[in-house]
Write a protein that holds these residues in place. Structure first.
Motif, PDB file in Angstrom:
ATOM      1  N   THR A 159       0.697  -1.267  -0.021  1.00 52.68           N
ATOM      2  CA  THR A 159      -0.083  -0.034   0.000  1.00 52.68           C
ATOM      3  C   THR A 159       1.005   1.395  -0.094  1.00 52.68           C
ATOM      4  O   THR A 159       2.146   1.081   0.311  1.00 52.68           O
ATOM      5  N   ASP A 160       0.159   2.263   0.009  1.00 55.56           N
ATOM      6  CA  ASP A 160       1.031   3.803   0.162  1.00 55.56           C
ATOM      7  C   ASP A 160       1.099   4.315   1.559  1.00 55.56           C
ATOM      8  O   ASP A 160       1.413   5.393   1.705  1.00 55.56           O
ATOM      9  N   SER A 161       0.596   3.302   2.534  1.00 57.45           N
ATOM     10  CA  SER A 161       0.523   3.809   3.928  1.00 57.45           C
ATOM     11  C   SER A 161       1.494   3.008   4.775  1.00 57.45           C
ATOM     12  O   SER A 161       1.834   1.713   4.543  1.00 57.45           O
ATOM     13  N   ILE A 162       2.109   3.467   5.952  1.00 55.85           N
ATOM     14  CA  ILE A 162       2.922   2.766   7.083  1.00 55.85           C
ATOM     15  C   ILE A 162       1.904   1.968   7.763  1.00 55.85           C
ATOM     16  O   ILE A 162       0.695   2.403   8.153  1.00 55.85           O
ATOM     17  N   VAL A 163       2.358   0.797   8.221  1.00 58.40           N
ATOM     18  CA  VAL A 163       1.448  -0.218   9.258  1.00 58.40           C
ATOM     19  C   VAL A 163       2.377  -0.359  10.340  1.00 58.40           C
ATOM     20  O   VAL A 163       3.554  -0.714  10.237  1.00 58.40           O
ATOM     21  N   LEU A 164       1.806  -0.130  11.382  1.00 48.12           N
ATOM     22  CA  LEU A 164       2.403  -0.307  12.814  1.00 48.12           C
ATOM     23  C   LEU A 164       2.019  -1.544  13.370  1.00 48.12           C
ATOM     24  O   LEU A 164       0.789  -1.694  13.762  1.00 48.12           O
ATOM     25  N   VAL A 165       2.686  -2.427  13.828  1.00 51.33           N
ATOM     26  CA  VAL A 165       2.426  -3.685  14.662  1.00 51.33           C
ATOM     27  C   VAL A 165       2.635  -3.137  16.077  1.00 51.33           C
ATOM     28  O   VAL A 165       3.642  -2.735  16.527  1.00 51.33           O
ATOM     29  N   HIS A 166       1.540  -3.581  17.052  1.00 50.30           N
ATOM     30  CA  HIS A 166       1.404  -3.136  18.317  1.00 50.30           C
ATOM     31  C   HIS A 166       1.398  -4.614  19.081  1.00 50.30           C
ATOM     32  O   HIS A 166       1.024  -5.482  18.704  1.00 50.30           O
ATOM     33  N   ALA A 167       2.272  -4.603  20.308  1.00 51.73           N
ATOM     34  CA  ALA A 167       2.315  -5.778  21.068  1.00 51.73           C
ATOM     35  C   ALA A 167       0.979  -6.140  21.896  1.00 51.73           C
ATOM     36  O   ALA A 167       0.810  -7.533  21.814  1.00 51.73           O
ATOM     37  N   ALA A 168       0.271  -5.305  22.011  1.00 47.38           N
ATOM     38  CA  ALA A 168      -1.096  -5.725  22.639  1.00 47.38           C
ATOM     39  C   ALA A 168      -2.183  -5.369  21.760  1.00 47.38           C
ATOM     40  O   ALA A 168      -2.384  -5.041  20.656  1.00 47.38           O
ATOM     41  N   ALA A 169      -3.404  -6.097  22.198  1.00 49.95           N
ATOM     42  CA  ALA A 169      -4.672  -5.686  21.384  1.00 49.95           C
ATOM     43  C   ALA A 169      -5.292  -4.331  21.459  1.00 49.95           C
ATOM     44  O   ALA A 169      -4.672  -3.554  22.302  1.00 49.95           O
ATOM     45  N   ASN A 170      -5.935  -4.022  20.416  1.00 47.93           N
ATOM     46  CA  ASN A 170      -6.494  -2.509  20.388  1.00 47.93           C
ATOM     47  C   ASN A 170      -5.184  -1.636  19.960  1.00 47.93           C
ATOM     48  O   ASN A 170      -5.808  -0.674  20.420  1.00 47.93           O
ATOM     49  N   CYS A 171      -4.426  -2.052  19.545  1.00 43.04           N
ATOM     50  CA  CYS A 171      -3.204  -1.143  18.979  1.00 43.04           C
ATOM     51  C   CYS A 171      -2.755  -0.373  20.275  1.00 43.04           C
ATOM     52  O   CYS A 171      -2.273   0.693  20.336  1.00 43.04           O
ATOM     53  N   VAL A 227       5.066  -0.476  19.988  1.00 40.23           N
ATOM     54  CA  VAL A 227       5.241  -0.741  18.650  1.00 40.23           C
ATOM     55  C   VAL A 227       6.250  -1.729  18.444  1.00 40.23           C
ATOM     56  O   VAL A 227       7.354  -1.272  18.620  1.00 40.23           O
ATOM     57  N   THR A 228       5.981  -2.815  17.765  1.00 37.19           N
ATOM     58  CA  THR A 228       7.121  -3.897  17.701  1.00 37.19           C
ATOM     59  C   THR A 228       7.666  -3.982  16.078  1.00 37.19           C
ATOM     60  O   THR A 228       8.931  -4.627  16.012  1.00 37.19           O
ATOM     61  N   ALA A 229       6.973  -3.316  15.460  1.00 36.84           N
ATOM     62  CA  ALA A 229       7.527  -3.248  14.116  1.00 36.84           C
ATOM     63  C   ALA A 229       6.517  -2.246  13.156  1.00 36.84           C
ATOM     64  O   ALA A 229       5.602  -1.816  13.448  1.00 36.84           O
ATOM     65  N   GLU A 230       7.564  -1.411  12.469  1.00 39.16           N
ATOM     66  CA  GLU A 230       7.072  -0.394  11.287  1.00 39.16           C
ATOM     67  C   GLU A 230       7.114  -1.094  10.193  1.00 39.16           C
ATOM     68  O   GLU A 230       8.361  -1.070   9.623  1.00 39.16           O
ATOM     69  N   ALA A 253       6.786  -9.845  13.062  1.00 40.56           N
ATOM     70  CA  ALA A 253       7.187  -9.359  14.351  1.00 40.56           C
ATOM     71  C   ALA A 253       6.034  -9.970  15.304  1.00 40.56           C
ATOM     72  O   ALA A 253       5.082 -10.807  14.966  1.00 40.56           O
ATOM     73  N   ALA A 254       6.354 -10.037  16.584  1.00 39.00           N
ATOM     74  CA  ALA A 254       5.176 -10.183  17.763  1.00 39.00           C
ATOM     75  C   ALA A 254       4.530  -9.037  17.822  1.00 39.00           C
ATOM     76  O   ALA A 254       4.835  -7.920  17.753  1.00 39.00           O
ATOM     77  N   GLY A 255       3.163  -9.302  17.964  1.00 36.98           N
ATOM     78  CA  GLY A 255       1.949  -8.463  18.115  1.00 36.98           C
ATOM     79  C   GLY A 255       0.791  -9.014  17.767  1.00 36.98           C
ATOM     80  O   GLY A 255       0.639  -9.760  16.952  1.00 36.98           O
ATOM     81  N   THR A 256      -0.339  -8.348  18.522  1.00 39.43           N
ATOM     82  CA  THR A 256      -1.556  -8.928  18.455  1.00 39.43           C
ATOM     83  C   THR A 256      -2.606  -7.873  17.822  1.00 39.43           C
ATOM     84  O   THR A 256      -3.749  -8.280  17.742  1.00 39.43           O
ATOM     85  N   SER A 257      -2.175  -6.995  17.270  1.00 35.83           N
ATOM     86  CA  SER A 257      -2.660  -5.963  16.566  1.00 35.83           C
ATOM     87  C   SER A 257      -1.914  -4.900  15.602  1.00 35.83           C
ATOM     88  O   SER A 257      -0.416  -4.986  15.884  1.00 35.83           O
ATOM     89  N   TYR A 258      -2.487  -4.404  14.607  1.00 30.50           N
ATOM     90  CA  TYR A 258      -1.778  -3.513  13.886  1.00 30.50           C
ATOM     91  C   TYR A 258      -2.658  -2.593  13.301  1.00 30.50           C
ATOM     92  O   TYR A 258      -3.768  -2.271  13.342  1.00 30.50           O
ATOM     93  N   PHE A 259      -1.919  -1.251  13.098  1.00 30.40           N
ATOM     94  CA  PHE A 259      -2.708  -0.008  12.410  1.00 30.40           C
ATOM     95  C   PHE A 259      -2.249   0.530  11.238  1.00 30.40           C
ATOM     96  O   PHE A 259      -0.992   0.525  11.154  1.00 30.40           O
ATOM     97  N   VAL A 260      -3.102   0.619  10.387  1.00 36.57           N
ATOM     98  CA  VAL A 260      -2.970   1.152   9.179  1.00 36.57           C
ATOM     99  C   VAL A 260      -3.089   2.721   9.286  1.00 36.57           C
ATOM    100  O   VAL A 260      -3.984   3.263   9.491  1.00 36.57           O
ATOM    101  N   LEU A 261      -2.059   3.332   8.819  1.00 38.57           N
ATOM    102  CA  LEU A 261      -1.954   4.940   8.879  1.00 38.57           C
ATOM    103  C   LEU A 261      -2.693   5.450   7.601  1.00 38.57           C
ATOM    104  O   LEU A 261      -2.762   5.046   6.808  1.00 38.57           O
TER     105      LEU A 261
END
Length: 93
Positions: free
Chosen positions: A57-69, A73-76, A85-93
């Motif tokens: 995509t044209d956006s950054i995605v952040l992986v978060h260690a816990a639920a509900n972002c 942040v464990t990975a960008e 990466a380890a993480g149970t949620s991710y955020f699309v910017l």
């Protein structure tokens, strides 16, 4: 007095519209644990850990260690990149 009330009302409407954040989608395909998502909407999503993200995509995605972002942040994952990466949620910017 009536003009003043109309002016205050218009100012309030303008303030609400200025603060409203339009919903936007990332353009392209995001692959999360082998599942493709075309033009994913901006926001937080649940996943299983470890998570593998391939970002076309044209956006950054952040992986978060816990639920509900929540949590650190464990990975960008930048556009055009792939990351596991380890993480149970991710955020699309």
């Amino acid at each position: 007095m009536r003009r003043r009330l109309i002016g205050v009302g218009l100012l309030a409407v303008a303030g609400v519209l200025a603060l409203a954040v339009p919903a936007q989608a990332a353009t392209g395909t995001l692959i999360v644990n082998g599942v493709s998502h075309h033009n994913p909407a901006r926001g937080c999503y649940s996943t299983t850990s470890p998570v593998t993200i391939t970002n076309f995509t044209d956006s950054i995605v952040l992986v978060h260690a816990a639920a509900n972002c929540q949590g650190p942040v464990t990975a960008e994952v930048d556009p055009g990149m792939s990351e596991q990466a380890a993480g149970t949620s991710y955020f699309v910017l």
